[in-house]
Design a protein around this motif. Structure first.
Motif, short mmCIF file in Angstrom:
data_model
loop_
_atom_site.label_atom_id
_atom_site.label_comp_id
_atom_site.label_asym_id
_atom_site.label_seq_id
_atom_site.Cartn_x
_atom_site.Cartn_y
_atom_site.Cartn_z
N PHE A 1 0.84 -1.20 0.00
CA PHE A 1 0.00 0.00 0.00
C PHE A 1 0.87 1.25 0.00
O PHE A 1 0.59 2.22 -0.71
N MET A 2 1.94 1.23 0.79
CA MET A 2 2.82 2.39 0.84
C MET A 2 3.48 2.63 -0.50
O MET A 2 3.68 3.78 -0.92
N ASP A 3 3.80 1.55 -1.24
CA ASP A 3 4.34 1.71 -2.59
C ASP A 3 3.33 2.42 -3.50
O ASP A 3 3.70 3.26 -4.32
N SER A 4 2.06 2.06 -3.34
CA SER A 4 1.02 2.61 -4.22
C SER A 4 0.81 4.10 -4.01
O SER A 4 0.30 4.78 -4.90
N VAL A 5 1.19 4.61 -2.83
CA VAL A 5 1.04 6.05 -2.58
C VAL A 5 2.39 6.76 -2.61
O VAL A 5 2.51 7.90 -2.15
N GLY A 6 3.42 6.07 -3.13
CA GLY A 6 4.71 6.70 -3.34
C GLY A 6 5.59 6.82 -2.12
O GLY A 6 6.54 7.61 -2.11
N LEU A 7 5.32 6.04 -1.06
CA LEU A 7 6.12 6.12 0.17
C LEU A 7 6.91 4.85 0.44
O LEU A 7 7.35 4.60 1.56
N GLY A 8 7.10 4.04 -0.59
CA GLY A 8 7.77 2.76 -0.43
C GLY A 8 9.22 2.85 -0.02
O GLY A 8 9.76 1.92 0.59
N ASN A 9 9.88 3.97 -0.32
CA ASN A 9 11.30 4.11 0.01
C ASN A 9 11.55 4.22 1.52
O ASN A 9 12.69 4.10 1.98
N ILE A 10 10.48 4.47 2.28
CA ILE A 10 10.63 4.55 3.73
C ILE A 10 11.12 3.21 4.29
O ILE A 10 11.91 3.16 5.24
N PHE A 11 10.67 2.14 3.66
CA PHE A 11 10.99 0.79 4.12
C PHE A 11 11.31 -0.04 2.89
O PHE A 11 10.46 -0.77 2.37
N PRO A 12 12.54 0.05 2.35
CA PRO A 12 12.87 -0.59 1.08
C PRO A 12 12.74 -2.10 1.11
O PRO A 12 12.80 -2.74 2.17
N VAL A 13 12.60 -2.68 -0.07
CA VAL A 13 12.39 -4.12 -0.21
C VAL A 13 13.52 -4.91 0.45
O VAL A 13 13.29 -5.96 1.04
N LYS A 14 14.73 -4.41 0.35
CA LYS A 14 15.89 -5.16 0.84
C LYS A 14 15.79 -5.50 2.32
O LYS A 14 16.28 -6.55 2.76
N ILE A 15 15.14 -4.65 3.12
CA ILE A 15 15.03 -4.91 4.56
C ILE A 15 13.62 -5.31 4.96
O ILE A 15 13.31 -5.43 6.15
N ASP A 16 12.76 -5.54 3.98
CA ASP A 16 11.37 -5.91 4.25
C ASP A 16 11.30 -7.41 4.55
O ASP A 16 11.54 -8.23 3.68
N PRO A 17 10.96 -7.80 5.80
CA PRO A 17 10.94 -9.24 6.13
C PRO A 17 9.86 -10.01 5.39
O PRO A 17 9.96 -11.23 5.25
N LEU A 18 8.83 -9.33 4.90
CA LEU A 18 7.74 -10.03 4.22
C LEU A 18 8.15 -10.56 2.85
O LEU A 18 7.43 -11.37 2.26
N LYS A 19 9.31 -10.12 2.35
CA LYS A 19 9.76 -10.62 1.04
C LYS A 19 10.01 -12.13 1.08
O LYS A 19 10.00 -12.80 0.05
N LYS A 20 10.22 -12.66 2.29
CA LYS A 20 10.45 -14.10 2.44
C LYS A 20 9.14 -14.89 2.45
O LYS A 20 9.15 -16.11 2.46
N MET A 21 8.01 -14.18 2.46
CA MET A 21 6.71 -14.84 2.57
C MET A 21 5.83 -14.61 1.34
O MET A 21 4.60 -14.58 1.44
#
Length: 513
Positions: free
Chosen positions: A352-372
């Motif tokens: 959702f944050m990506d969709s409103v342009g705020l995704g850089n606050i928590f980049p994919v590289k450190i997002d734990p949900l990428k493993k799920m």
């Protein structure tokens, strides 16, 4: 508001906690987040019910079996266990706080503050051994207090039951015993001569007997694994620099899981009430657990896992609530609570944050949900590949029990998915029939391995060479396939898939605990 809550406590309590249950159920149903690999592993255990398992007691497997029997095969049937235990933990926290401080408002605040604890949030949404452990830990603390205070057999028996069920959830519950004994030594030594205490502990160990019997059957491998995790049998060199690094990692992790925004309040609560018997009962298990695993972090080369101490922190929201109400810090605490919840919602809804342009606050590289994410897709891809083969003599092997567990879950009810241990530590799969049952029977094998593309700046990799030992285990040439998992618009995982014919034999290796 305080007066209103005290007058209508039960209504407010149910309204808040059932609303949270509803939100969690909706997130599981519509959040499009696959099972974590640990969740999938524990589900796999439920397909082979036993008195215990290699690394954990049987509670998590039994609960998965029961919930799947009730709700069918889905992520929801796994995670509803975590959601229910999360709800029950909040309710028992309320009851325990009310008993300790005789104040309904403080009890309500404590039950809500549980949601500000990161260690609780994960266990109440993703089903692991920590989910039942946290509930049985707070229940045991509550019943232990009732037993010590009122010295009635019904409380001692219930205390034994809570402890026993905690043992069946995770070995860590055993560490609760030293904290109880030390607390009584410091505050109420006459209880140490009370036969009811020792009879209750003896009853609690009766619950643990199936685990002991299972370990006897399998040469105590569960206990050996526990000793290995603790660092008691560590043989690898552990230089000072690595010890300091693991120590820093451990301490920072502990601060993170108890909500660092409240650290000043924790300090003030301890400073003001540290000698109070009620406060000591709450903070002593946390301090002892922290120190015990601090030693492990210093001595064991791989350090101590952050979640090992979580069971002992269940009393901290109560300690925190008592201080906040006592010091009249409700308004600033409410702000910190909202910030903490906001950060948690942010971390679990980054699409959702990506969709409103705020995704850089928590980049994919450190997002734990990428493993799920992507597990259902890769399972479907491998299943489709298997269906194109002109033989039914096919098995799927991986070099990770995590991958094997996910494939088993998402391609259920198919069962020919195996972990080919090529030198890693022993797992539960080591105790079950493996690919050796297909040796020299003209079987085709699909071998699956993966690599994390976020470690390579999200760059898709070329074909990975087939491991030599796997190549030697088959007689003919192989075909290569790949599958890419995307998350938040970036490739995060690449699966390397090999189809090999005429399985002979995988080389025998020795694995440790």
């Amino acid at each position: 508001m305080k007066k209103s809550i005290e007058q209508h406590t039960f209504i407010y309590l149910l309204a808040v906690h059932l609303f949270v249950v509803l939100l969690r159920c909706l997130w599981v149903l519509y959040g499009n987040i696959d099972l974590h690999t640990e969740e999938a592993q524990y589900w796999t255990w439920s397909q082979h019910l036993d008195w215990s398992y290699y690394s954990k007691p049987p509670m998590v497997a039994v609960l998965n079996y029961l919930s799947e029997s009730l709700f069918g095969h889905s992520e929801f049937s796994v995670r509803i266990n975590a959601i229910i235990f999360g709800f029950l933990t909040s309710i028992v926290t309320y009851l325990f706080t009310k008993e300790l401080f005789k104040d309904k408002f403080t009890a309500f605040v404590a039950s809500v503050l549980v949601y500000a604890m990161p260690f609780f949030q994960g266990a109440a949404l993703f089903f692991s051994t920590d989910s039942p452990l946290l509930f049985f830990a707070i229940w045991a603390m509550y019943l232990g207090w009732m037993s010590i205070t009122y010295d009635k057999w019904k409380y001692w028996i219930l205390f034994a039951t809570a402890m026993g069920l905690g043992y069946l959830s995770k070995y860590a519950m055993l560490f609760f015993i030293p904290s109880i004994i030390l607390y009584l030594f410091l505050t109420d030594r006459k209880i140490l001569s009370n036969k009811k205490l020792y009879i209750s502990l003896l009853i609690s160990f009766v619950f643990f007997l199936p685990v002991v019997i299972w370990n006897i059957k399998y040469d105590f491998i569960g206990f050996k694994h526990l000793a290995h995790l603790s660092g008691a049998v560590e043989h690898q060199p552990n230089p000072i620099s690595r010890r300091l690094s693991k120590l820093l990692e451990y301490v920072s992790g502990q601060l993170a899981i108890i909500s660092p925004l409240f650290l000043v309040y924790y300090f003030n609560a301890f400073k003001k009430n540290k000698l109070d018997k009620k406060a000591m009962y709450l903070w002593l298990p946390a301090l002892l657990s922290f120190l015990m695993f601090l030693i492990t972090a210093l001595t064991k080369r791989s350090g101590a896992n952050v979640n090992w101490t979580m069971f002992a922190y269940v009393g901290l929201p109560i300690l925190l609530a008592h201080y906040i109400v006592q010091a009249k810090k409700i308004k600033p605490a409410s702000i910190l609570f909202c910030i903490t919840i906001g950060l948690f919602l942010l971390a679990t809804n980054m699409r959702f944050m990506d969709s409103v342009g705020l995704g850089n606050i928590f980049p994919v590289k450190i997002d734990p949900l990428k493993k799920m994410v992507g597990w259902q897709e890769v399972a479907s891809s491998i299943d489709s590949l298997e269906n194109t083969l002109d033989t039914e003599r096919v098995f799927i092997a991986t070099d990770s029990y995590h991958i094997t567990s996910e494939l088993r879950f998402y391609n259920y009810p198919k069962t020919k998915y195996f972990y080919a241990n090529r030198g890693n530590r022993m797992t539960q799969f080591s105790l079950w029939d493996g690919i050796e049952q297909y040796e020299n029977k003209n079987y085709t094998g699909i071998f699956v391995t993966k690599e994390n593309l976020s470690n390579k700046e999200f760059k898709i990799q070329p074909e990975r060479a087939l491991p030599e030992d796997i190549a030697k285990a088959f007689d003919k040439n192989y075909t290569y396939h790949t599958h890419i998992t995307y998350y938040r618009g970036k490739p995060v995982t690449q699966f390397h898939i090999y189809v090999l014919e005429d399985f002979k034999k995988l080389p025998t290796i020795t694995v440790n605990y």
